[in-house]
Write an enzyme that holds these catalytic residues in place. Structure first.
Site, PDB file in Angstrom:
ATOM      1  N   HIS A  81      87.794  -9.358  -5.697  1.00 62.42           N
ATOM      2  CA  HIS A  81      88.352 -10.680  -5.951  1.00 62.42           C
ATOM      3  C   HIS A  81      87.958 -11.140  -7.339  1.00 62.42           C
ATOM      4  CE1 HIS A  81      89.490 -12.348  -1.731  1.00 62.42           C
ATOM      5  NE2 HIS A  81      89.941 -11.135  -1.932  1.00 62.42           N
ATOM      6  N   TYR A 214      87.927 -22.849  -1.405  1.00 61.11           N
ATOM      7  CA  TYR A 214      86.866 -23.802  -1.083  1.00 61.11           C
ATOM      8  C   TYR A 214      87.494 -25.193  -1.214  1.00 61.11           C
ATOM      9  CZ  TYR A 214      83.262 -20.154  -1.601  1.00 61.11           C
ATOM     10  OH  TYR A 214      82.491 -19.031  -1.446  1.00 61.11           O
ATOM     11  N   PRO A 305      75.360 -21.399   3.163  1.00 57.54           N
ATOM     12  CA  PRO A 305      76.290 -20.323   2.800  1.00 57.54           C
ATOM     13  C   PRO A 305      77.338 -20.679   1.736  1.00 57.54           C
ATOM     14  CG  PRO A 305      76.770 -21.150   5.004  1.00 57.54           C
ATOM     15  CD  PRO A 305      75.526 -21.831   4.564  1.00 57.54           C
ATOM     16  N   LYS A 309      75.334 -16.600  -1.146  1.00 57.56           N
ATOM     17  CA  LYS A 309      74.203 -15.954  -1.819  1.00 57.56           C
ATOM     18  C   LYS A 309      73.205 -15.240  -0.920  1.00 57.56           C
ATOM     19  CE  LYS A 309      75.402 -16.601  -5.842  1.00 57.56           C
ATOM     20  NZ  LYS A 309      76.204 -15.447  -6.127  1.00 57.56           N
ATOM     21  N   TYR A 395      78.209 -17.647  -9.349  1.00 57.70           N
ATOM     22  CA  TYR A 395      78.872 -17.121  -8.151  1.00 57.70           C
ATOM     23  C   TYR A 395      78.901 -15.585  -8.167  1.00 57.70           C
ATOM     24  CZ  TYR A 395      82.162 -17.053  -4.223  1.00 57.70           C
ATOM     25  OH  TYR A 395      82.752 -16.847  -2.991  1.00 57.70           O
TER      26      TYR A 395
HETATM   27  P1  RFL Z   1      68.773 -10.581   8.839  1.00 61.05           P
HETATM   28  O1  RFL Z   1      70.160 -10.141   8.618  1.00 61.05           O
HETATM   29  O2  RFL Z   1      68.523 -11.788   9.655  1.00 61.05           O
HETATM   30  O3  RFL Z   1      67.986  -9.343   9.483  1.00 61.05           O
HETATM   31  C1  RFL Z   1      66.694  -9.456  10.027  1.00 61.05           C
HETATM   32  C2  RFL Z   1      66.556  -8.431  11.139  1.00 61.05           C
HETATM   33  O4  RFL Z   1      65.240  -8.503  11.687  1.00 61.05           O
HETATM   34  C3  RFL Z   1      65.321  -8.431  13.103  1.00 61.05           C
HETATM   35  N1  RFL Z   1      64.124  -9.043  13.683  1.00 61.05           N
HETATM   36  C4  RFL Z   1      63.089  -8.311  14.183  1.00 61.05           C
HETATM   37  N2  RFL Z   1      62.885  -6.999  14.307  1.00 61.05           N
HETATM   38  C5  RFL Z   1      61.735  -6.591  14.900  1.00 61.05           C
HETATM   39  N3  RFL Z   1      60.795  -7.459  15.356  1.00 61.05           N
HETATM   40  C6  RFL Z   1      60.962  -8.775  15.264  1.00 61.05           C
HETATM   41  N4  RFL Z   1      60.044  -9.617  15.710  1.00 61.05           N
HETATM   42  C7  RFL Z   1      62.153  -9.264  14.646  1.00 61.05           C
HETATM   43  N5  RFL Z   1      62.636 -10.505  14.385  1.00 61.05           N
HETATM   44  C8  RFL Z   1      63.825 -10.351  13.811  1.00 61.05           C
HETATM   45  C9  RFL Z   1      66.622  -9.179  13.416  1.00 61.05           C
HETATM   46  O5  RFL Z   1      67.134  -8.841  14.682  1.00 61.05           O
HETATM   47  C10 RFL Z   1      67.520  -8.717  12.289  1.00 61.05           C
HETATM   48  O6  RFL Z   1      68.240  -7.550  12.608  1.00 61.05           O
HETATM   49  O7  RFL Z   1      68.005 -10.818   7.463  1.00 61.05           O
HETATM   50  P2  RFL Z   1      68.163 -10.063   6.021  1.00 61.05           P
HETATM   51  O8  RFL Z   1      68.150  -8.567   6.198  1.00 61.05           O
HETATM   52  O9  RFL Z   1      67.175 -10.695   5.142  1.00 61.05           O
HETATM   53  O10 RFL Z   1      69.641 -10.408   5.535  1.00 61.05           O
HETATM   54  C11 RFL Z   1      69.981 -11.734   5.199  1.00 61.05           C
HETATM   55  C12 RFL Z   1      71.455 -11.997   5.504  1.00 61.05           C
HETATM   56  O11 RFL Z   1      71.726 -11.607   6.840  1.00 61.05           O
HETATM   57  C13 RFL Z   1      71.838 -13.479   5.298  1.00 61.05           C
HETATM   58  O12 RFL Z   1      71.191 -13.990   4.155  1.00 61.05           O
HETATM   59  C14 RFL Z   1      73.353 -13.661   5.113  1.00 61.05           C
HETATM   60  O13 RFL Z   1      74.062 -13.333   6.280  1.00 61.05           O
HETATM   61  C15 RFL Z   1      73.673 -15.112   4.736  1.00 61.05           C
HETATM   62  N6  RFL Z   1      75.126 -15.384   4.643  1.00 61.05           N
HETATM   63  C16 RFL Z   1      75.853 -15.030   3.529  1.00 61.05           C
HETATM   64  N7  RFL Z   1      75.252 -14.365   2.519  1.00 61.05           N
HETATM   65  C17 RFL Z   1      75.998 -13.954   1.446  1.00 61.05           C
HETATM   66  O14 RFL Z   1      75.428 -13.352   0.523  1.00 61.05           O
HETATM   67  N8  RFL Z   1      77.356 -14.152   1.347  1.00 61.05           N
HETATM   68  C18 RFL Z   1      78.027 -14.804   2.322  1.00 61.05           C
HETATM   69  O15 RFL Z   1      79.248 -14.918   2.230  1.00 61.05           O
HETATM   70  C19 RFL Z   1      77.268 -15.301   3.451  1.00 61.05           C
HETATM   71  N9  RFL Z   1      77.891 -15.957   4.430  1.00 61.05           N
HETATM   72  C20 RFL Z   1      75.785 -16.054   5.681  1.00 61.05           C
HETATM   73  C21 RFL Z   1      77.184 -16.327   5.542  1.00 61.05           C
HETATM   74  C22 RFL Z   1      75.116 -16.423   6.841  1.00 61.05           C
HETATM   75  C23 RFL Z   1      75.804 -17.089   7.832  1.00 61.05           C
HETATM   76  N10 RFL Z   1      75.077 -17.420   8.976  1.00 61.05           N
HETATM   77  C24 RFL Z   1      75.503 -17.087  10.288  1.00 61.05           C
HETATM   78  C25 RFL Z   1      73.708 -17.855   8.842  1.00 61.05           C
HETATM   79  C26 RFL Z   1      77.869 -16.999   6.515  1.00 61.05           C
HETATM   80  C27 RFL Z   1      77.184 -17.420   7.654  1.00 61.05           C
HETATM   81  C28 RFL Z   1      77.952 -18.213   8.672  1.00 61.05           C
HETATM   82  C1  PHB Z   2      82.502 -15.478   4.503  1.00 59.53           C
HETATM   83  O1  PHB Z   2      83.542 -14.834   4.287  1.00 59.53           O
HETATM   84  O2  PHB Z   2      81.879 -15.387   5.577  1.00 59.53           O
HETATM   85  C2  PHB Z   2      81.995 -16.393   3.459  1.00 59.53           C
HETATM   86  C3  PHB Z   2      82.593 -16.414   2.225  1.00 59.53           C
HETATM   87  C4  PHB Z   2      82.124 -17.286   1.242  1.00 59.53           C
HETATM   88  C5  PHB Z   2      81.065 -18.128   1.527  1.00 59.53           C
HETATM   89  C6  PHB Z   2      80.462 -18.096   2.773  1.00 59.53           C
HETATM   90  C7  PHB Z   2      80.932 -17.238   3.759  1.00 59.53           C
HETATM   91  O3  PHB Z   2      80.631 -18.980   0.570  1.00 59.53           O
END
Ligand code: RFL
Ligand code: PHB
Length: 404
Positions: A81, A214, A305, A309, A395
């Site tokens: 993108h 957005y 989110p 990041k 971004y």
């Molecule tokens: P994770 O993915 O939470 O993984 C941690 C893992 O540790 C396990 N765990 C354990 N394992 C053993 N013993 C324990 N006691 C444990 N406790 C926990 C968990 O089960 C899990 O598998 O953390 P990590 O690896 O640091 O990754 C971070 C990302 O997952 C997170 O920052 C992103 O998903 C945030 N996020 C977004 N980030 C972006 O860069 N771009 C995006 O577009 C974006 N969109 C989002 C998002 C997060 C969202 N939510 C649901 C919070 C959109 C949403 C809606």
């Molecule tokens: C997504 O596709 O899940 C998404 C994209 C952009 C954002 C957050 C989430 O800023």
């Protein structure tokens, strides 16, 4: 030592708690440098691979995943993108990232990143325990820290290592272990809870837009994102107290249509395959290292989110950590381990600020005066090249600091 006890103990160089993007990517980067690791994860493989979260990868993240050996499907199926749309009622404006800052971003679901990383790890025959219970981290002030847990069959296990990395997300156990070993004067957490949440859906319908939209709207923010040419991802700003069961599919689509609508454009609808409500917060825990325990990713910091990041920051942390651990294991150098926390936190705070700024600009949450300020800010960002460049370079990801 009986055979049973000996089998229960695994010796490795780096013990990793958590098989999310941070832990899995670190393990692959280390393997490529000849450094052994063991990962313990408390969820099942199926659960981890299906957890719907992020979708936007910075070019730097694509480079890291490629270096980690999982760039193949990403290169084939990821969608490049070259910008985003910023919108407010009646107006939609495009920001062109390559023109503004020379970089793009990629759409590739976190589920796919995690699937690729797990497949690569298992293909290499490397240890990865799923469905563990009672994870505990010990002796991080010694040179022989360890992780204990019960494996999927209920047997007690111990991973003895040189270094433990807590990559266990916001609800993991590692951050508390680290914080509890430090005097109050040497540890700190910062937190901001925002007065809204995101209701997110995944739908089996082709995206109605070529790039992410957005949208600021007086009813609340909306985001039109996607996962593939046939799967759309959409979000609505809602009150954190809102209940999912009060949102029928029709109500969700109606509200998305209202907030995302501009004259001459229609939002295509389709079957909803996943839905969730996520509260929004910023959180930073410092330091990110104590003794032989290092935190990476959401275990140490959370961003709302809006700036896309979280996943990218997790990959930035483990890139620094992989380089620091390589210097430690191959050259016995500790300088990069010593500077890891400060180096990572500089990146964390830049992105924490950007995520807060995007969130504040785009969510309707104040009075009419605040709304006028938000529209003025959006007009400025979409009309001033300087302001647009600032958004674009944040971004798409500020360049990594030079390697030492
Ligand atoms: P994770 O993915 O939470 O993984 C941690 C893992 O540790 C396990 N765990 C354990 N394992 C053993 N013993 C324990 N006691 C444990 N406790 C926990 C968990 O089960 C899990 O598998 O953390 P990590 O690896 O640091 O990754 C971070 C990302 O997952 C997170 O920052 C992103 O998903 C945030 N996020 C977004 N980030 C972006 O860069 N771009 C995006 O577009 C974006 N969109 C989002 C998002 C997060 C969202 N939510 C649901 C919070 C959109 C949403 C809606
Ligand atoms: C997504 O596709 O899940 C998404 C994209 C952009 C954002 C957050 C989430 O800023």
């Amino acid at each position: 030592m009986s055979d049973q006890v000996r089998d229960a103990v695994v010796r490795t160089q780096v013990g990793i708690v958590g098989a999310g993007p941070a832990g899995l990517t670190l393990a692959q980067l280390l393997a490529r440098r000849g450094i052994e690791s063991v990962i313990v994860e408390n969820r099942s493989r199926e659960y981890v691979e299906a957890r719907i979260r992020a979708g936007v990868l910075e070019q730097g993240s694509v480079d890291v995943l490629t270096e980690a050996g999982v760039g193949g499907r990403l290169a084939r199926e990821g969608l490049r993108h070259d910008g985003i749309y910023l919108q407010w009622p009646e107006e939609r404006h495009q920001l062109n990232f390559p023109a503004l800052c020379g970089r793009s971003v990629w759409i590739y679901g976190q589920t796919e990143v995690v699937k690729d990383l797990i497949a690569a790890r298992l293909a290499d025959g490397q240890e990865l325990f799923f469905e563990v219970a009672d994870t505990a981290v010990h002796d991080v002030e010694s040179e022989r820290p360890s992780i204990t847990f019960a494996d999927a069959g209920g047997a007690a296990r111990r991973v003895e290592c040189d270094v433990v990395v807590g990559a266990d997300g916001f609800h993991g156990v590692s951050r508390d272990v680290l914080q509890s070993q430090l005097a109050e004067s040497r540890r700190r957490t910062w937190q901001r809870d925002y007065p809204f949440a995101w209701l997110g859906i995944l739908a089996d319908v082709a995206p109605s837009t070529d790039e992410l939209i957005y949208a600021w709207h007086p009813n609340g923010f909306a985001l039109n994102s996607m996962r593939s040419p046939t799967v759309t991802r959409l979000y609505l700003q809602v009150d954190p107290a809102e209940r999912l069961e009060d949102w029928s599919d029709d109500r969700i689509w109606d509200e998305l249509g209202t907030r995302l609508g501009v004259p001459g454009w229609t939002l295509q609808t389709g079957p909803v395959t996943d839905r969730s409500i996520t509260p929004m917060r910023s959180f930073v825990s410092t330091p990110m290292r104590h003794g032989r325990l290092f935190l990476a990713g959401d275990a140490a910091h959370i961003v709302p989110p809006t700036g896309a990041k979280g996943l990218n920051l997790a990959l930035l942390d483990v890139t620094l950590l992989a380089t620091a651990l390589e210097a430690f294991f191959t050259d016995k150098r500790e300088d990069l381990l010593d500077s890891y926390s400060d180096d990572a936190l500089a990146q964390v705070w830049r992105r924490t600020h950007f995520s807060w700024w995007m969130t504040t600009m785009l969510h309707a949450h104040g009075d009419d005066f605040d709304h006028q300020l938000q529209i003025a800010q959006l007009r400025y960002v979409t009309s001033s090249e300087a302001a647009a460049t600032s958004l674009a370079e944040n971004y798409t990801g500020m360049p990594l600091p030079p390697e030492r």
